[in-house]
Design a protein around this motif. Structure first.
Motif, short mmCIF file in Angstrom:
data_model
loop_
_atom_site.label_atom_id
_atom_site.label_comp_id
_atom_site.label_asym_id
_atom_site.label_seq_id
_atom_site.Cartn_x
_atom_site.Cartn_y
_atom_site.Cartn_z
N ARG A 140 -2.82 8.84 -5.23
CA ARG A 140 -2.81 7.47 -4.72
C ARG A 140 -3.01 6.47 -5.86
NH1 ARG A 140 -6.05 8.23 -1.14
NH2 ARG A 140 -4.75 8.18 0.73
N THR A 192 0.84 -1.19 0.00
CA THR A 192 0.00 0.00 0.00
C THR A 192 0.88 1.25 0.00
OG1 THR A 192 -0.11 -0.02 2.41
CG2 THR A 192 -1.88 -1.15 1.21
N ASP A 212 1.61 4.72 1.46
CA ASP A 212 1.25 5.43 2.70
C ASP A 212 1.07 6.93 2.44
OD1 ASP A 212 3.81 6.69 2.75
OD2 ASP A 212 4.65 4.97 3.79
N GLU A 213 0.46 7.58 3.41
CA GLU A 213 0.11 8.99 3.28
C GLU A 213 1.34 9.88 3.09
OE1 GLU A 213 -3.35 11.43 2.98
OE2 GLU A 213 -3.07 9.26 3.20
N SER A 214 2.43 9.53 3.74
CA SER A 214 3.64 10.36 3.62
C SER A 214 4.18 10.35 2.20
CB SER A 214 4.71 9.88 4.60
OG SER A 214 5.11 8.55 4.30
#
Length: 272
Positions: free
Chosen positions: A233, A95, A97-99
């Protein structure tokens, strides 16, 4: 390219004798596959077609070994469904990640801003896109007309009415306010980069050459991260997926007995 080291053996008709874990490739199948792999030489096209078929055969063999059962989706062949099911089963995709999303956003701020708004006028000197000699001649005419406008910018409306091949000549060449997606791509790319005033060179498009005067330019606004995070994303997820699939295919290649061809890499044949 010398394909002798890539395609190891061939029969008298020039088709490689390729087998994957004992399963031979039919030369007729290679011939049919070649239409999807244009290349500068026949030998290169044969190699690209054979490489794609080897990867496809490896995936199908693996799917059969695992007993993959998948119902084809709309516009999906049974073969495509099996490969999709196999990849879903065996390829683990990390996945994002947000960072990583935020880092990508900060590194590509110019990509995530609204397009500028430009109010412009133009004089179109039309010429067919395939008329090479005509394009050279018309460009010279456009440059000469541009020189007149540099000396007398107030004559734009007059010269548009006299020379322009666009119906906008009736409005002094006015195109109104333009932003992204409102005109042909090659003209838009140039137009939206212009500052206010008379463009220094004619702009070329499929229609001919445009002499452009930008009356007003309103810069685009930076889009907030929250508004574009989903698209980032999706983009990064696609990249991660492609990398994981390539690594998976390379593993299958490394474990297989492949005769008659030296595989160059796994990326392009499947992911195209």
């Amino acid at each position: 390219m010398n394909t002798d080291s890539i395609i190891a053996s061939s029969n008298h008709q020039g088709w490689p004798r390729v087998s994957i874990n004992g399963a031979p490739l039919d030369p007729q199948t290679i011939a049919l596959e070649m239409q999807y792999h244009p290349a500068e030489t026949r030998e290169e096209a044969v190699f690209l077609a054979a490489q794609a078929l080897v990867i496809r055969e490896l995936l199908e063999q693996r799917a059969a070994y695992l007993g993959v059962e998948v119902i084809p989706q709309a516009d999906e062949t049974e073969e495509e469904a099996f490969i999709r099911g196999l990849l879903e089963l065996e390829v683990a995709v990390p996945t994002v990640d947000e960072s990583a999303l935020e880092q990508f956003y900060q590194s590509n701020l110019e990509r995530f801003s609204s397009a500028p708004l430009v109010a412009a006028r133009h004089i179109l000197l039309a010429v067919a896109p395939d008329d090479v000699a005509g394009r050279s001649r018309v460009r010279e005419q456009a440059v000469a007309l541009l020189c007149q406008l540099r000396e007398s910018p107030g004559r734009f409306t007059e010269l548009a009415a006299q020379y322009s091949d666009c119906p906008s000549r009736e409005q002094g060449g006015a195109l109104g306010q333009l932003s992204s997606g409102q005109t042909v791509a090659e003209f838009e790319r140039q137009l939206l980069r212009l500052d206010e005033g008379l463009a220094s060179q004619p702009l070329e498009s499929r229609y001919g050459f445009h002499i452009v005067l930008v009356d007003q330019r309103i810069e685009g606004k930076q889009l907030p991260f929250e508004l574009v995070s989903d698209s980032i994303r999706a983009e990064l997820g696609e990249r991660v997926w492609q990398k994981a699939v390539v690594q998976y295919i390379e593993t299958l290649i490394g474990e297989a007995e492949i005769e008659g061809i030296v595989m160059r890499g796994a990326a392009s044949p499947l992911l195209q």
